[in-house]
Design a protein around this motif. Structure first.
Motif, PDB file in Angstrom:
ATOM      1  N   CYS A  61     -31.153  89.437  73.826  1.00 50.36           N
ATOM      2  CA  CYS A  61     -32.145  88.432  73.442  1.00 50.36           C
ATOM      3  C   CYS A  61     -33.243  89.070  72.601  1.00 50.36           C
ATOM      4  CB  CYS A  61     -32.733  87.804  74.704  1.00 50.36           C
ATOM      5  SG  CYS A  61     -33.713  88.985  75.658  1.00 50.36           S
ATOM      6  N   ALA A  62     -34.189  88.253  72.178  1.00 53.51           N
ATOM      7  CA  ALA A  62     -35.252  88.739  71.288  1.00 53.51           C
ATOM      8  C   ALA A  62     -36.178  89.742  71.970  1.00 53.51           C
ATOM      9  CB  ALA A  62     -36.059  87.557  70.750  1.00 53.51           C
ATOM     10  N   CYS A  63     -36.463  89.553  73.262  1.00 50.42           N
ATOM     11  CA  CYS A  63     -37.426  90.442  73.933  1.00 50.42           C
ATOM     12  C   CYS A  63     -36.758  91.670  74.533  1.00 50.42           C
ATOM     13  CB  CYS A  63     -38.215  89.671  74.999  1.00 50.42           C
ATOM     14  SG  CYS A  63     -37.334  89.406  76.559  1.00 50.42           S
ATOM     15  N   GLY A  64     -35.435  91.670  74.599  1.00 51.64           N
ATOM     16  CA  GLY A  64     -34.732  92.846  75.098  1.00 51.64           C
ATOM     17  C   GLY A  64     -34.434  92.837  76.583  1.00 51.64           C
ATOM     18  N   GLN A  65     -34.930  91.820  77.297  1.00 55.17           N
ATOM     19  CA  GLN A  65     -34.684  91.758  78.740  1.00 55.17           C
ATOM     20  C   GLN A  65     -33.188  91.562  79.033  1.00 55.17           C
ATOM     21  OE1 GLN A  65     -37.751  89.687  80.956  1.00 55.17           O
ATOM     22  NE2 GLN A  65     -36.238  88.782  82.317  1.00 55.17           N
ATOM     23  N   CYS A  77     -32.564  83.672  77.993  1.00 58.65           N
ATOM     24  CA  CYS A  77     -33.423  84.668  78.624  1.00 58.65           C
ATOM     25  C   CYS A  77     -34.615  83.937  79.243  1.00 58.65           C
ATOM     26  CB  CYS A  77     -33.901  85.669  77.576  1.00 58.65           C
ATOM     27  SG  CYS A  77     -35.215  86.734  78.188  1.00 58.65           S
ATOM     28  N   CYS A  89     -38.005  85.171  77.060  1.00 56.32           N
ATOM     29  CA  CYS A  89     -38.239  84.813  75.651  1.00 56.32           C
ATOM     30  C   CYS A  89     -37.509  83.539  75.232  1.00 56.32           C
ATOM     31  CB  CYS A  89     -37.873  85.972  74.722  1.00 56.32           C
ATOM     32  SG  CYS A  89     -36.108  86.269  74.567  1.00 56.32           S
TER      33      CYS A  89
HETATM   34 ZN   LIG Z   1     -35.635  87.823  76.177  1.00 56.44          ZN
END
Ligand SMILES: [Zn+2]
Ligand SMILES: [Zn+2]
Length: 151
Positions: free
Chosen positions: A5-9, A73, A76
């Motif tokens: 995902c965009a935030c990396g989680q 996610c 994000c």
């Molecule tokens: Zn994320």
């Protein structure tokens, strides 16, 4: 193939190439992505390894009334994949969330009846006004995987 995902989680890995790749031009996909189409890699859910994080499922309204759950996610909101028709064993992974989105190209364009008019499709890729028959289009190896999945 890894993605996230965009935030990396959320980080995930596709353990094998997908069975088939859809480029869907339906109005639902346009609305849900805010874009012209969505790219979905169809793969067995047990070949999607979650490396980190945990997705939450959002139930999308559909014309057919059949369920469509989008996995996002929780931090994000990026949609990383979805499950159609309540089939949790089949994952439609969003190609745009791969680290290398260019690694997969569409095998078919579907629902071109609502394709945005400025979008020109490549003549070499099969395209359908609505859905299509996977038995006539998928390679034998993918059909065997599909059969193993659906029984
Ligand atoms: Zn994320
Ligand atoms: Zn669609």
């Amino acid at each position: 193939m890894d993605g996230g995902c965009a935030c990396g989680q959320i980080r995930y890995r596709l353990r094998s190439p997908p069975m088939f790749v859809h480029c869907c031009h339906c109005l639902d996909c346009q609305r849900q992505t805010g874009s012209a189409f969505v790219l979905n890699a169809l793969i067995e859910t047990d070949r999607v390894e979650i490396l980190s994080g945990e997705t939450i499922l959002f139930a999308m309204p559909t014309d057919s009334g059949r369920p469509h759950d989008v996995a996002r996610c929780p931090a994000c909101g990026t949609a990383v994949w979805s499950h159609y028709g309540g089939l949790k064993f089949l994952t439609f992974a969003r190609v745009g969330t791969l680290d290398e989105p260019a690694a997969l190209t569409p095998d078919v364009h579907i629902y071109t009846r609502s394709k945005l008019p400025w979008m020109t499709l490549p003549p070499e890729t099969p395209a359908f006004e609505a859905y299509y028959d996977s038995k006539t289009l998928w390679p034998a190896e993918s059909l065997a995987r599909r059969k193993a999945l659906f029984g």
